[in-house]
Each structure stands twice: as C-alpha cells, then as structure tokens.
Scaffold this motif. Structure first.
Motif, mmCIF file in Angstrom:
data_model
loop_
_atom_site.group_PDB
_atom_site.id
_atom_site.type_symbol
_atom_site.label_atom_id
_atom_site.label_comp_id
_atom_site.label_asym_id
_atom_site.label_seq_id
_atom_site.Cartn_x
_atom_site.Cartn_y
_atom_site.Cartn_z
ATOM 1 N N ASP A 9 25.649 22.278 39.328
ATOM 2 C CA ASP A 9 25.477 22.640 40.740
ATOM 3 C C ASP A 9 26.375 23.810 41.046
ATOM 4 O OD1 ASP A 9 25.630 22.582 43.737
ATOM 5 O OD2 ASP A 9 24.412 20.797 43.437
ATOM 6 N N LEU A 15 29.974 19.456 42.986
ATOM 7 C CA LEU A 15 30.039 19.320 41.532
ATOM 8 C C LEU A 15 31.236 18.462 41.115
ATOM 9 C CD1 LEU A 15 28.784 20.244 38.841
ATOM 10 C CD2 LEU A 15 30.267 22.245 38.950
ATOM 11 N N ASP A 54 20.849 20.615 40.100
ATOM 12 C CA ASP A 54 20.253 21.058 41.355
ATOM 13 C C ASP A 54 19.073 21.980 41.023
ATOM 14 O OD1 ASP A 54 19.754 21.707 43.987
ATOM 15 O OD2 ASP A 54 21.669 22.705 44.330
ATOM 16 N N LEU A 57 19.575 26.985 42.038
ATOM 17 C CA LEU A 57 20.765 27.562 41.420
ATOM 18 C C LEU A 57 20.617 29.080 41.419
ATOM 19 C CD1 LEU A 57 20.957 25.188 38.326
ATOM 20 C CD2 LEU A 57 22.583 25.240 40.232
#
Length: 87
Positions: A9, A15, A54, A57
């Motif tokens: 992430d 994160l 995710d 990004l």
C-alpha cells in the motif's frame, strides 16, 4: 500455515498498521512494500505465500501487480482491496 505475507500500500500509516496487526494475529513473517515495483522486487528475492495489495497504487496498479506476480509464481495467492470510496 502461511510462512510469509507481503502487504502492499502506498499509504505508510495504513501499511504499518496492517503489518503490525497481521504479525500480532498470525504466526508468520510479514513484509511491507510501498509500491508495486517494490513489491515485485521483494517477490523476486523472497519466498512469498500471500500478497495483500491495494488496487490503487502509483505507477503500476494492483491489477498489473497481481498479473506480474502470477506470471512469476502461480502459487502465490494475491488478494486485492480498495479503500477508494465515493462520497
């Protein structure tokens, strides 16, 4: 048992929180990457069992990351999520 999970992430606070939470709840090693490129570097040098990434990004999105990881090692489980919502 899962030996190694990679969390990806670009939001550093999220994160770090995910990494800490997974480490506390599971008996496994947890690595973190802030981008898809960094994640691919890790996948190429470390044995990874599961990637949690995710979808949104910078540079390379999570879908492209998943395709590249699956091409590299079809046995790696890739789970994608999105925190992007509409108001």
């Amino acid at each position: 048992m899962t030996d190694c999970i990679l969390v990806v992430d670009d939001e550093s606070d999220l994160l770090a929180g995910l990494q800490r939470t997974i480490e506390m709840e599971m008996d496994c090693r947890v690595l973190a990457a802030g981008s898809a490129r960094e994640a691919l570097d890790i996948v190429n040098r470390e044995p990874i069992d599961v990637v949690l990434a995710d979808i949104r990004l910078p540079g390379m999105d999570g879908l492209a990351l998943a395709r590249d990881i699956q091409r590299e090692d079809a046995l790696v489980t890739v789970v994608l999520w999105s925190g992007f919502g509409t108001l």
